[in-house]
Write an enzyme that holds these catalytic residues in place. Structure first.
Site, PDB file in Angstrom:
ATOM      1  N   GLU A  47       0.868  -1.194   0.000  1.00 43.06           N
ATOM      2  CA  GLU A  47       0.000   0.000   0.000  1.00 43.06           C
ATOM      3  C   GLU A  47       0.901   1.240   0.000  1.00 43.06           C
ATOM      4  O   GLU A  47       1.967   1.229   0.615  1.00 43.06           O
ATOM      5  CB  GLU A  47      -0.822  -0.014   1.307  1.00 43.06           C
ATOM      6  CG  GLU A  47      -1.644   1.246   1.575  1.00 43.06           C
ATOM      7  CD  GLU A  47      -2.212   1.309   3.004  1.00 43.06           C
ATOM      8  OE1 GLU A  47      -1.514   0.879   3.961  1.00 43.06           O
ATOM      9  OE2 GLU A  47      -3.347   1.777   3.162  1.00 43.06           O
ATOM     10  N   ASN A 110      -7.202   5.968  -1.663  1.00 48.19           N
ATOM     11  CA  ASN A 110      -6.070   5.089  -1.362  1.00 48.19           C
ATOM     12  C   ASN A 110      -6.257   3.880  -2.283  1.00 48.19           C
ATOM     13  O   ASN A 110      -7.127   3.046  -2.038  1.00 48.19           O
ATOM     14  CB  ASN A 110      -6.119   4.706   0.128  1.00 48.19           C
ATOM     15  CG  ASN A 110      -4.878   3.959   0.572  1.00 48.19           C
ATOM     16  OD1 ASN A 110      -4.130   3.431  -0.247  1.00 48.19           O
ATOM     17  ND2 ASN A 110      -4.670   3.889   1.878  1.00 48.19           N
ATOM     18  N   LYS A 127      -9.555   1.808  -1.703  1.00 46.43           N
ATOM     19  CA  LYS A 127      -9.743   1.296  -0.328  1.00 46.43           C
ATOM     20  C   LYS A 127     -11.086   1.727   0.266  1.00 46.43           C
ATOM     21  O   LYS A 127     -11.430   2.917   0.250  1.00 46.43           O
ATOM     22  CB  LYS A 127      -8.594   1.804   0.543  1.00 46.43           C
ATOM     23  CG  LYS A 127      -8.537   1.219   1.955  1.00 46.43           C
ATOM     24  CD  LYS A 127      -7.266   1.714   2.631  1.00 46.43           C
ATOM     25  CE  LYS A 127      -7.055   1.202   4.029  1.00 46.43           C
ATOM     26  NZ  LYS A 127      -5.785   1.712   4.599  1.00 46.43           N
ATOM     27  N   GLU A 146      -6.288   8.769   7.965  1.00 49.77           N
ATOM     28  CA  GLU A 146      -6.815   8.300   6.663  1.00 49.77           C
ATOM     29  C   GLU A 146      -8.238   8.798   6.425  1.00 49.77           C
ATOM     30  O   GLU A 146      -8.607   9.100   5.298  1.00 49.77           O
ATOM     31  CB  GLU A 146      -6.774   6.772   6.592  1.00 49.77           C
ATOM     32  CG  GLU A 146      -5.387   6.236   6.346  1.00 49.77           C
ATOM     33  CD  GLU A 146      -5.402   4.782   5.929  1.00 49.77           C
ATOM     34  OE1 GLU A 146      -5.963   4.456   4.879  1.00 49.77           O
ATOM     35  OE2 GLU A 146      -4.837   3.969   6.671  1.00 49.77           O
ATOM     36  N   CYS A 172      -4.764  -3.013   3.038  1.00 47.82           N
ATOM     37  CA  CYS A 172      -4.471  -2.891   4.463  1.00 47.82           C
ATOM     38  C   CYS A 172      -5.653  -3.185   5.374  1.00 47.82           C
ATOM     39  O   CYS A 172      -5.989  -4.325   5.588  1.00 47.82           O
ATOM     40  CB  CYS A 172      -3.851  -1.528   4.768  1.00 47.82           C
ATOM     41  SG  CYS A 172      -3.078  -1.544   6.401  1.00 47.82           S
ATOM     42  N   ASN A 197       0.342  -0.828   5.439  1.00 49.76           N
ATOM     43  CA  ASN A 197       1.244  -0.059   6.322  1.00 49.76           C
ATOM     44  C   ASN A 197       0.585  -0.143   7.692  1.00 49.76           C
ATOM     45  O   ASN A 197      -0.428   0.522   7.938  1.00 49.76           O
ATOM     46  CB  ASN A 197       1.287   1.427   5.947  1.00 49.76           C
ATOM     47  CG  ASN A 197       2.049   1.740   4.678  1.00 49.76           C
ATOM     48  OD1 ASN A 197       3.110   2.347   4.707  1.00 49.76           O
ATOM     49  ND2 ASN A 197       1.497   1.365   3.550  1.00 49.76           N
TER      50      ASN A 197
HETATM   51  N1  CDT Z   1      -2.977   1.514   6.535  1.00 46.44           N
HETATM   52  C1  CDT Z   1      -3.877   0.938   7.345  1.00 46.44           C
HETATM   53  O1  CDT Z   1      -5.001   0.707   6.962  1.00 46.44           O
HETATM   54  N2  CDT Z   1      -3.445   0.656   8.602  1.00 46.44           N
HETATM   55  C2  CDT Z   1      -4.333   0.103   9.576  1.00 46.44           C
HETATM   56  C3  CDT Z   1      -3.968   0.602  10.932  1.00 46.44           C
HETATM   57  C4  CDT Z   1      -5.068   0.341  11.862  1.00 46.44           C
HETATM   58  S1  CDT Z   1      -4.833   1.146  13.371  1.00 46.44           S
HETATM   59  C5  CDT Z   1      -5.593   2.638  13.167  1.00 46.44           C
HETATM   60  C6  CDT Z   1      -4.348  -1.417   9.599  1.00 46.44           C
HETATM   61  O2  CDT Z   1      -5.438  -1.973   9.652  1.00 46.44           O
HETATM   62  O3  CDT Z   1      -3.305  -2.058   9.597  1.00 46.44           O
END
Ligand code: CDT
Length: 312
Positions: A47, A110, A127, A146, A172, A197
């Protein structure tokens, strides 16, 4: 005819803010060349693979925010990746921040695209499950904005016929939601690609760091098994601008087993011979949807977002 696809899962180490797109694309090219040397036909990148994970910062200047987005793909910085992948006959999944113009509105997504072995863009995913928060929360050690910087994806969870199979994409946080897999499972997905990420420290709740990796694996392994699909998950990992992102890139078989796993937090390529026909035993037995699903009892899933317990 055999449907074995050699797939590369291309984990990236951290991308700092000072790193230019040109420098980052050189790293993607190095991974692509490794993938070629190991016989890959398809490579999955993370991502937001062209920039640092910028939602960790609160910003108000739209020009500064837009500097993390791409208004076309391919573009001047990424054309070389598209050209080289086509020359080598390797398809790829690439995550990036997309600035789209729809009428007179500028939309921020995204996104991830899938390019086939001949260099044709097969599909795009935007996303849907955007995590984090929309307002500045100064008490956090870093932000997860986000919900502020991106619009919710508007393309659903399509699948495509490509690479001799049925393939799908998500990004993600989508991987944590069973609906993501099931909507694609109901379209016969055999290979689900995703980039991520994931900060190691969750500022929203108190939880031990090892839970981050547990939840990462457990949701994807369940999604793979319950839908009889391969899952390929590529991280952006390591310490980015002082913030640790978990690694754990992996390739998961339709049985739910992890068949390849990263053991670094840097640029690393995992390779596995993905037999798309290995999806059949599960899809035709325990998770034969047509035979065993009871959608008449699942209505709440589409009618309700939040949980409503019964009255006291
Ligand atoms: N990039 C992304 O979606 N990261 C989220 C972090 C969650 S915590 C707010 C994840 O689900 O890994």
């Amino acid at each position: 005819m055999s449907r074995v696809l050699t797939v590369g899962c291309a984990q990236l180490g951290p991308i700092q803010r000072r790193d230019t797109r040109v420098e980052v694309v050189q790293r993607l090219l190095a991974l692509l060349h490794k993938a070629h040397a190991r016989g890959c036909q398809l490579v999955v990148f993370p991502e937001m693979a062209l920039t640092t994970f910028f939602p960790r910062w609160y910003m108000t200047d739209q020009a500064e925010i837009d500097s993390f987005f791409e208004d076309s793909m391919p573009n001047a910085a990424t054309q070389i990746l598209f050209d080289e992948a086509k020359r080598l006959g390797i398809g790829f999944y690439l995550g990036y921040s997309e600035l789209a113009t729809e009428g007179n509105r500028r939309m921020h997504y995204n996104s991830a695209i899938l390019v086939d072995r001949r260099g044709k863009t097969v599909g795009k995913y935007r996303k849907i499950h955007l995590p984090g928060h929309a307002e500045h929360e100064p008490q956090r050690p870093f932000q997860h904005l986000e919900k502020r910087y991106y619009d919710v994806g508007d393309l659903g969870f399509p699948v495509w016929r490509a690479f001799d199979g049925v393939v799908g994409m998500c990004i993600c946080n989508d991987r944590r939601w069973p609906e993501t897999y099931r909507v694609m499972g109901l379209q016969g997905v055999e290979l689900l690609m995703l980039g991520y990420n994931t900060p190691e420290f969750n500022a929203a709740i108190v939880e031990p760091a090892h839970h981050r990796m547990l939840h990462h694996f457990i949701t994807m392994q369940a999604g793979a098994y319950q839908n009889g699909t391969w899952v390929v998950a590529a991280a952006k990992a390591g310490i980015e601008e002082g913030c640790m992102l978990i690694g754990g890139s992996c390739i998961i078989a339709p049985t739910g087993e992890i068949v390849a796993a990263a053991n670094t937090l840097g640029d690393e390529l995992l390779v596995h011979d993905v037999d798309l026909d290995a999806t059949t035993p599960i899809k035709t037995s325990v998770f034969n949807f047509a035979k065993h699903r009871r959608p008449e009892h699942y209505k709440l899933i589409v009618e309700r977002a939040g949980a409503v317990p019964p009255p006291e």
